[in-house]
Motif scaffolding. Structure first.
Motif, mmCIF file in Angstrom:
data_model
loop_
_atom_site.group_PDB
_atom_site.id
_atom_site.type_symbol
_atom_site.label_atom_id
_atom_site.label_comp_id
_atom_site.label_asym_id
_atom_site.label_seq_id
_atom_site.Cartn_x
_atom_site.Cartn_y
_atom_site.Cartn_z
ATOM 1 N N ASP A 138 0.228 5.509 -0.386
ATOM 2 C CA ASP A 138 -0.755 6.602 -0.484
ATOM 3 C C ASP A 138 -2.195 6.077 -0.528
ATOM 4 O O ASP A 138 -3.012 6.501 -1.365
ATOM 5 N N ASP A 139 -2.499 5.126 0.348
ATOM 6 C CA ASP A 139 -3.852 4.568 0.468
ATOM 7 C C ASP A 139 -4.296 3.771 -0.760
ATOM 8 O O ASP A 139 -5.477 3.429 -0.885
ATOM 9 N N THR B 191 0.839 -1.199 0.000
ATOM 10 C CA THR B 191 0.000 0.000 0.000
ATOM 11 C C THR B 191 0.872 1.247 0.000
ATOM 12 O O THR B 191 1.771 1.386 0.837
#
Length: 553
Positions: A449-450, A447
């Motif tokens: 940045d989301d 993951t």
């Protein structure tokens, strides 16, 4: 602009285009020095023979004359980048296609938002005289919004031809981007690319099966099992101890001492090839396609004609792996190329086993005997060095010269101070790398940045984008051979750092130093622009690079 042109674009086009046409026909002023003058000359000749001109010819003459003025202004007053001038030429091109003197391609958008703002400042009239939208704040950004607010299309050949605007958009808006066309994630920021290169636990290099799956429909994959088996043995497809063992096989051939020992050989090859050049020539074919192949021939102890034969095999393999959109660079050609290369080098290895020489093949065989490596492992790495080293070297030399010639002030600086050759080489590697990306296979969910990338998916590490990240490089779209602290990622980082780095830097130093010393007045030819390969995002390069060598020394 002269009176005829300026009034044409300010008043009634139908009437004033005819005025421009009459002036062009009655008072010829062309010298066939550029594309615009050639078009004007052609149309004027046609009109004089016919004794009259059509409205279509009048409009084309107006566009040609305006383009000629722009080209000449650009030569004498280089206030904006060559990329912006290319855009302007393409704006005028639709009116010139019908004369078959400009290639019929879609409009290429090279200019960045920053470049357009600069152009706006240069062209904007004084606010005391004009109150128009161009005078309003953020006008350029608003006007060019359609260019920069759309997701890039990596199936479009214009995007492949010049991907840097797309990379800028991705860094700003989607630095972790799923590309449906290539079935892979793109990482475009410097921080993400360098981190992934150093993380072989999560970002594996053992990705050949997944690359084939992304390139080839399921019903056509079976016959490529042999290609996958052979290419998976290359060290760039390996991780951990297996990769270290393969890298060790080549260690003796790429020590600083062994590379420096090639200096005289490279110089002799370069001098011989340069001595054959004169006048106007395509340096892609006449020089840059030949020198790397001939150097590798000496390295491998091969005959010159044998090395030149290997160019087709390496091209077919790397273009397929890079996702070429050309039908003649598909899986069948790649499979044939890799099989023929392996057969050729299997025979060469057998010759060296019987009669060792002072060449790369013999040194790798010796390393293999010392490490108990199998002949298959030795063969794989010998083939890989040629596959990895030839095409990208030829393309990078070609790209480097093109950008140097497109920036005459940088060329003048290098001619005046040859000690800048090292920093020029690093800048050309940063500015436009021939190998623009590498791929990895995710070994677990990651993951950033989301955004979660799933285990088993491909990730493209876009080094060409990382090399122009403004968070790392000030004014990244500027070609600056004096750039300090040039920590580009073109050769990779970590355990997969390119072994051929020192060899390429030596090769580039000798080739460019010798070329500029022998032909200090070489320049691009206005009426014969360089042509780009636009089928492959990973491996950037030119089809042709016509130059005028000028007066040689």
């Amino acid at each position: 602009m002269d009176h005829g042109i300026s009034t044409t674009f300010a008043g009634d086009n139908n009437i004033l285009c005819c005025q421009v046409a009459r002036d062009a026909i009655n008072r010829p002023r062309f010298a066939n020095e550029n594309i615009a003058q050639r078009i004007e000359s052609l149309i004027v000749d046609q009109c004089r023979r016919a004794g009259d001109f059509s409205h279509r010819q009048a409009v084309a003459l107006t566009y040609a004359r305006a383009l000629d003025l722009i080209i000449n202004e650009g030569k004498h007053h280089p206030l904006v980048s060559s990329e912006i001038f290319e855009d302007i030429v393409h704006v005028f091109s639709p009116k010139l296609y019908e004369w078959e003197l400009v290639a019929s391609t879609k409009l290429e958008q090279n200019a960045t938002e920053a470049q357009l703002i600069l152009l706006n400042k240069l062209l904007k009239p004084p606010s005391e005289l004009v109150r128009a939208p161009i005078d309003k704040k953020n006008y350029v950004k608003h006007f060019t919004k359609p260019l920069y607010d759309n997701k890039p299309d990596f199936s479009n050949r214009n995007t492949i031809r010049n991907p840097y605007r797309a990379y800028t958009w991705l860094r700003k808006h989607q630095p972790v981007y799923w590309c449906e066309h290539l079935q892979a994630w793109f990482l475009t920021r410097y921080c993400d690319v360098i981190a992934a290169q150093a993380d072989s636990r999560r970002f594996s290099s053992n990705r050949m099966q997944q690359l084939i799956n992304a390139r080839v429909p399921e019903n056509k994959r079976t016959h490529l099992n042999e290609f996958i088996k052979l290419a998976s043995r290359w060290m760039y497809s390996q991780d951990g101890d297996t990769h270290k063992a393969s890298r060790h096989l080549l260690g003796n051939a790429f020590t600083p001492r062994s590379i420096e020992a090639l200096r005289t050989i490279i110089q002799d090859i370069t001098d011989r090839e340069l001595s054959r050049l004169h006048g106007q020539t395509d340096l892609k074919t006449a020089l840059f396609d030949r020198v790397p192949a001939l150097i590798l021939a000496r390295l491998y102890g091969m005959k010159d004609d044998e090395a030149l034969r290997l160019r087709r095999w390496t091209r077919d393999i790397v273009m397929f792996l890079g996702g070429s959109q050309d039908a003649d660079q598909g899986p069948d050609q790649a499979l044939e190329g890799i099989k023929e290369m392996y057969a050729f080098f299997a025979e060469l290895i057998e010759q060296r086993r019987r009669q060792p020489r002072n060449d790369l093949v013999s040194r790798v065989l010796e390393s293999g005997q010392n490490s108990d490596a199998s002949l298959d492992e030795v063969l794989a790495q010998i083939v890989f060095i040629l596959v990895a080293g030839y095409t990208t070297s030829a393309d990078q030399l070609c790209l480097g010269l093109l950008h140097l010639l497109k920036h005459p002030q940088q060329l003048e600086a290098l001619l005046a101070d040859p000690t800048l050759i090292g920093s020029f080489i690093e800048e050309m590697l940063r500015f436009d790398p021939a190998g623009s990306l590498s791929h990895r296979l995710l070994m677990e969910d990651v993951t950033i940045d989301d955004v979660t990338m799933k285990k088993g998916q491909l990730v493209y590490l876009i080094r060409a984008s990382a090399n122009r990240d403004p968070e790392k490089f000030p004014d990244p779209d500027k070609f600056d051979i004096r750039r300090a602290k040039n920590e580009h990622l073109t050769f990779g980082r970590g355990e997969h750092f390119c072994m051929g780095t020192a060899l390429f830097r030596l090769e580039a130093e000798i080739v460019f130093s010798s070329l500029l010393k022998r032909f200090p007045h070489l320049h691009l030819i206005a009426r014969r622009p360089a042509t780009w390969r636009n089928s492959n995002l990973q491996f950037r390069g030119l089809k042709t690079l016509p130059v005028d060598l000028g007066t040689g020394v």
